[in-house]
Enzyme design. Structure first.
Site, PDB file in Angstrom:
ATOM      1  N   CYS A 123       0.866  -1.222   0.012  1.00 15.77           N
ATOM      2  CA  CYS A 123       0.129  -0.081  -0.054  1.00 15.77           C
ATOM      3  C   CYS A 123       0.802   1.296   0.061  1.00 15.77           C
ATOM      4  O   CYS A 123       2.285   1.301   0.398  1.00 15.77           O
ATOM      5  CB  CYS A 123      -1.045  -0.066   1.213  1.00 15.77           C
ATOM      6  SG  CYS A 123      -1.995   1.172   1.117  1.00 15.77           S
ATOM      7  N   GLU A 445      -6.022  12.415   2.898  1.00 11.68           N
ATOM      8  CA  GLU A 445      -6.497  12.339   1.630  1.00 11.68           C
ATOM      9  C   GLU A 445      -7.927  12.797   1.624  1.00 11.68           C
ATOM     10  O   GLU A 445      -8.834  12.272   2.566  1.00 11.68           O
ATOM     11  CB  GLU A 445      -6.215  11.035   0.933  1.00 11.68           C
ATOM     12  CG  GLU A 445      -4.927  10.970   0.711  1.00 11.68           C
ATOM     13  CD  GLU A 445      -4.643   9.642  -0.119  1.00 11.68           C
ATOM     14  OE1 GLU A 445      -5.620   8.923  -0.289  1.00 11.68           O
ATOM     15  OE2 GLU A 445      -3.528   9.245  -0.344  1.00 11.68           O
ATOM     16  N   SER A 471      -6.376  11.590  -3.028  1.00  8.95           N
ATOM     17  CA  SER A 471      -5.921  10.321  -3.260  1.00  8.95           C
ATOM     18  C   SER A 471      -5.546  10.315  -4.906  1.00  8.95           C
ATOM     19  O   SER A 471      -5.828  11.085  -5.623  1.00  8.95           O
ATOM     20  CB  SER A 471      -7.100   9.437  -3.110  1.00  8.95           C
ATOM     21  OG  SER A 471      -7.118   8.257  -3.991  1.00  8.95           O
TER      22      SER A 471
END
Length: 557
Positions: A123, A445, A471
């Site tokens: 991630c 985000e 994002s």
């Protein structure tokens, strides 16, 4: 080179008998301890698909290291899912985790005196964190990305997590039923792997191949492709070659390599988060890199990859088309790359690109003569609202100018409530502040808000700016990383409801139409907000973090 250049200090000599005894307690033999000790930094965690399969890959990496003559020792770090925490208080932990992951890799490697390291990442924050740790230590090592998730399929159409977030907004607006939203939710993420578009994880995966810290062709293999096991095994030979040849991260992380990395972000329509992360890696590596450099490189680099969030395809499609090597070949042919930049394989990026194989008929990476857009997607805006700059991603579909009244919110939650209550109108400029690195803390985000705006049908008529982040799945006219942030007394703190704000992408301007004198008067009355967290990890981070324009790294005061 002495392959046990560091680990001799922990395994050899009479005085190290106690250490050897403890190693033997867990199965290591004298033969094992006579070989180079190779750390395997595994960012596996059982909370998200992005990193869920990394135990399997790390096992293969260790097999490869043993086969190549090293002794692997695996250790874990933490990780935080951006996608799962989006829109919650937990999202504040995401950027903070980048520093903790880098710190933990550095601490274990230094403490256990490894000779080299393989960082297995997934991630978003685990990828730049691994690069930051390698740059700090200058320890021979490589980065292996766990790979992209496969696209989901809903009603015959490929879908990603981006579709789910935008569907939430459509559901709120009454344009999608609850049953359809649930059906999409159930289908969008079919298994392990990181989010499928050219969002932050796949952008930073691309960066690792193009900057030279990952072997070219390794990262783009999808997470659940059987070939990923073979790739992971091959990392053993690569890391041992890196060690044997004395190739260190700072030999690779040159100014030219960073410009190549920026070009890859521009050419793929990558995430604005790459700006933050590349600035951070550069500072750890001691390379001069400025936010304006992203504008310079992006302006000369064409957009060549037709990838989500603004394009048609996902990362697994790009892999099948020819992968990062094909993209590199296109950029080399157009003279957009520094071809002599080194990579962990020992070959230059120019040589690596020569073996690209293009799948006949592929449409993901377009011909150099017919770019999707003449310039890359990253644009750095400045003006009286962002003296140190801010970042916008322009795919070619957005309008390049917008002027409208400010709708000011002190947090992401306040803005989301206004969007869902239909209080945002066409023409408005949504301003979200106190979400920067220090003020958040953690620079959340804003995908929930931006996706809700798109879902409400306002994506083409509303602009947004924030001292927080976006994002990689965000689309529309959005400016993030506004610096200085509100918590540092940046001009964004002086904006009031109704102020007219003007975006002019062509002129690279972000301006509030208020005189300098009025802004000074407002800021003279401004008081820094009380910290959201007076103690603990968030308080430590807020005390040490730098501006987003400097990469939001933590530095001793």
């Amino acid at each position: 080179m002495d392959l046990k250049h560091i680990s001799r200090g922990i395994t050899e000599g009479r005085d190290r008998a106690g250490a050897r005894s403890m190693f033997k307690a867990i199965g290591f033999t004298d033969a094992d301890l006579s070989r180079p000790l190779i750390g395997v930094a595994n960012t596996w965690i059982e909370t998200m698909p992005c990193n869920f399969h990394l135990r399997r890959l790390s096992a293969k990496v260790k097999e490869g290291i043993r086969a190549a003559g090293g002794t692997p020792m695996e250790f874990n770090t933490i990780a935080i899912s951006d996608g799962e925490t989006m829109g919650t208080e937990g999202m504040r932990a995401s950027l903070v985790s980048r520093e903790l992951i880098a710190d933990s890799i550095e601490l274990v490697c230094r403490g256990q005196m490894f000779d080299a390291v393989v960082c297995v990442v997934g991630c978003d924050k685990t990828i730049p964190a691994a690069a930051m740790a390698l740059a700090r230590m200058n320890l021979p090592g490589i980065v292996l990305y766990g790979g992209t998730i496969a696209p989901g399929n809903y009603r015959g159409k490929d879908v990603t997590i981006q579709d789910v977030y935008e569907a939430i907004g459509a559901n709120m607006a009454g344009k999608m039923s609850d049953a359809d939203l649930r059906g999409l939710e159930d289908a969008a993420c079919p298994g392990a792997g990181a989010c499928g578009g050219q969002y932050t994880a796949n952008t930073m995966s691309t960066v690792m191949e193009m900057i030279g810290l990952s072997p070219m062709g390794f990262n783009s293999v999808p997470a659940m492709d059987p070939v990923k096991d073979d790739i992971s095994f091959a990392c053993g030979k690569v890391v041992m070659n890196v060690l044997q040849n004395g190739i260190k991260p700072r030999d690779i992380l040159t100014r030219d390599a960073f410009e190549n990395a920026i070009a890859s972000v521009a050419a793929t329509g990558g995430s604005t988060n790459a700006v933050l992360h590349l600035l951070a890696i550069a500072r750890e590596a001691g390379v001069e890199l400025d936010i304006e450099d992203f504008q310079t490189v992006s302006a000369r680099t064409p957009l060549l990859a037709d990838l989500k969030p603004s394009g048609r395809f996902v990362a697994s499609d790009m892999h099948r088309a020819g992968g990062i090597r094909l993209l590199a070949k296109r950029l080399v042919n157009g003279k957009y790359l520094h071809t002599s930049a080194k990579t962990v394989t020992g070959q230059t990026i120019g040589v690596e690109s020569e073996s690209a194989i293009e799948t006949p008929g592929q449409e993901v990476i377009v011909a150099l003569e017919k770019p999707l857009k003449a310039t890359g997607g990253l644009v750095i805006l400045k003006g009286n609202l962002a003296p140190e700059g801010c970042v916008a991603k322009i795919s070619g579909h957005e309008r390049l100018e917008h002027r409208g009244p400010a709708r000011v919110f002190e947090s992401e939650e306040d803005a989301m409530a206004a969007v869902t209550a239909k209080k945002i109108q066409a023409g408005d400029v949504v301003v979200i502040r106190n979400e920067g690195p220090k003020g958040g803390p953690g620079m959340r985000e804003m995908l929930g808000v931006t996706a809700a705006i798109v879902g409400e049908g306002l994506g083409g008529s509303v602009a947004l700016l924030t001292d927080g982040r976006f994002s990689g799945a965000t689309r529309g006219l959005m400016a993030g990383h506004v610096s200085p942030e509100a918590a540092l007394g940046g001009p964004i703190a002086g904006v009031r409801d109704g102020d007219m704000i003007r975006f002019d992408v062509s002129k690279r301007e972000l301006v509030v139409e208020v005189s300098d004198e009025v802004l000074r008067q407002r800021m003279a009355q401004w008081k820094a907000p009380q910290p959201r967290y007076p103690k603990g990890v968030f308080a430590k981070y807020a005390a040490l973090v730098s501006s987003a324009s400097q990469g939001a790294i933590t530095t001793p005061r």
